[in-house]
Write a protein that holds these residues in place. Structure first.
Motif, short mmCIF file in Angstrom:
data_model
loop_
_atom_site.label_atom_id
_atom_site.label_comp_id
_atom_site.label_asym_id
_atom_site.label_seq_id
_atom_site.Cartn_x
_atom_site.Cartn_y
_atom_site.Cartn_z
N ALA A 139 -21.07 -8.77 -7.78
CA ALA A 139 -19.95 -9.11 -8.65
C ALA A 139 -19.05 -7.90 -8.82
O ALA A 139 -19.45 -6.76 -8.57
N THR A 401 -15.50 -15.02 -13.98
CA THR A 401 -16.66 -14.19 -13.64
C THR A 401 -17.79 -14.42 -14.64
O THR A 401 -18.96 -14.53 -14.26
N GLN A 403 -18.34 -17.13 -16.35
CA GLN A 403 -18.91 -18.45 -16.11
C GLN A 403 -19.86 -18.44 -14.93
O GLN A 403 -20.88 -19.14 -14.93
N ARG A 404 -19.55 -17.65 -13.92
CA ARG A 404 -20.42 -17.57 -12.75
C ARG A 404 -21.72 -16.82 -13.06
O ARG A 404 -22.79 -17.18 -12.57
N PRO A 407 -23.19 -18.55 -17.59
CA PRO A 407 -22.41 -19.68 -18.08
C PRO A 407 -22.67 -20.06 -19.53
O PRO A 407 -21.82 -20.68 -20.16
#
Length: 426
Positions: A139, A401, A403-404, A407
């Motif tokens: 990320a 980001t 939410q990924r 969540p």
């Protein structure tokens, strides 16, 4: 995201906006921020204000134009709160310095000028923004942005007035903007585990010296023609001739070779096959070697000599050593990429490779920021408008980001709502 997906996360987005935009004083401004973020995340090829307003059920083009281009809300505390939320989630192994170009027509958009445009691969009329990103293997997120102001804008009072560029903002080289951002983040108590950058930044000895002076470690890509002495090279002073004049200063008697020569001289057998991470199509793997070297050149020597002379009255001529990391892909005739790093001498090569390669992660950022969230779709011309837009795009990226990554994870209350104590640097 389609309209159904946006509606599904509407309540979560409202909480996100309430927290991230808590420093924005007026409720109607925060409401417009929520609307703008939904417009950025909603499917659609163009993310200009007019296009977003047409797609949103509650979209009002005039309101959004005023919110982004004329409103006086401060983007700095918003940026800070985004960073406070995202840094623990991303858990970066490094911060990445980079820049992005945005093609632009005309002469009256802040910072626009004919310059190299990476988006087009040639010199063209564009804006260029320098950015710092936090990145891990899985990320990444942008932390800060600086709009680069070319030299021609420094004294162009007409264009500066028309685009509302603050009087204190002038031309600064991109590497200085990068250090400015690191300083701003340090003022917020945020420091990088390491700094990485491509060769456009890493080749600059002033940037490397600036990072070292700040106590920051780095793994920086460099060009193949950067010169460095072998680690065991020794400076020597010639004998003094006669009894008059100054004593000769120690210096390296041999011309420093390029890093390409140093790496090639190691031979293919010195390069070890290594995997730095698992990609979508399998292992990412190549051959690497490391060697301790002493980067050379006047830009390296001058500040070291000046500091030594000021402190002890003389300099022994010894240049600091650091890692040279080189990559020699299988099947290639010679090494292809090079990095310098001031990490400790006992740093494993796998750690150097991992940090050198993590920079590629932010390419995902740029794809989403530009193609998905409309980073380069802003049609306004003013300095405040650009910074508002970029902050809103960063907020949309941060929300997606989150939410990924988590969540359903609740976020702590913001410790930085006290906007009056924050820096006003955009």
């Amino acid at each position: 995201m389609d309209l159904h997906e946006v509606r599904r996360v509407r309540a979560t987005l409202a909480l996100f906006v309430a927290d991230v935009f808590a420093s924005v004083p007026r409720k109607d401004q925060r409401t417009k921020g929520d609307c703008y973020l939904r417009g950025l995340m909603l499917d659609g090829r163009r993310k200009s204000i007019q296009a977003m307003a047409a797609r949103l059920p509650d979209g009002n083009e005039q309101n959004l134009q005023q919110f982004v281009n004329q409103s006086t809300w401060d983007p700095v505390p918003v940026q800070r709160r985004i960073n406070e939320r995202l840094l623990p989630l991303v858990d970066p192994v490094a911060w990445v310095i980079d820049d992005v170009s945005m093609p632009k027509d005309g002469r009256m958009s802040a910072g626009v000028a004919p310059q190299y445009c990476g988006a087009l691969g040639k010199r063209a009329n564009c804006q260029v923004a320098v950015s710092v990103h936090a990145a891990s293997d899985t990320a990444s997120c942008p932390l800060q942005w600086r709009l680069f102001l070319p030299e021609e804008w420094a004294t162009d009072s007409h264009r500066r007035t028309r685009t509302l560029i603050p009087a204190e903002v002038t031309h600064r080289e991109k590497w200085r903007l990068a250090l400015d951002m690191l300083d701003s983040l340090a003022d917020w108590g945020m420091t990088p585990p390491a700094v990485v950058a491509d060769a456009a930044y890493g080749t600059n000895a002033h940037l490397r010296a600036g990072l070292t002076a700040r106590g920051l470690t780095y793994v920086l890509s460099i060009r193949s023609d950067v010169s460095a002495h072998p680690f065991d090279a020794q400076p020597m002073a010639p004998d003094r001739k006669g009894d008059v004049g100054c004593w000769p200063q120690p210096r390296y008697r041999q011309r420093a070779p390029s890093v390409a020569v140093l790496a090639t001289d190691l031979g293919p057998e010195a390069f070890t096959p290594l995997t730095w991470r698992q990609g979508s199509k399998g292992e990412l793997r190549s051959r690497f070697a490391t060697v301790r070297v002493r980067p050379a050149g006047k830009a390296v020597e001058r500040p070291i000599k000046a500091a030594a002379s000021a402190e002890q009255g003389w300099w022994d001529g010894v240049l600091p050593d650091c890692w040279l990391l080189a990559e020699w892909p299988v099947g290639a005739e010679a090494p292809s990429e090079y990095w310098l790093s001031n990490l400790p001498p006992d740093t494993p090569i796998v750690e150097l490779v991992r940090l050198a390669k993590v920079r590629r992660r932010i390419e995902h950022d740029y794809r989403e920021l530009k193609h998905g969230l409309g980073l380069d779709h802003f049609e306004g011309r003013s300095w405040p408008g650009w910074h508002h837009h970029v902050t809103l795009v960063t907020a949309a990226h941060a929300f997606l980001t989150e939410q990924r990554l988590t969540p359903k994870a609740p976020q702590p209350a913001s410790p930085s709502i006290r906007s009056s104590t924050l820096s006003k640097t955009p």
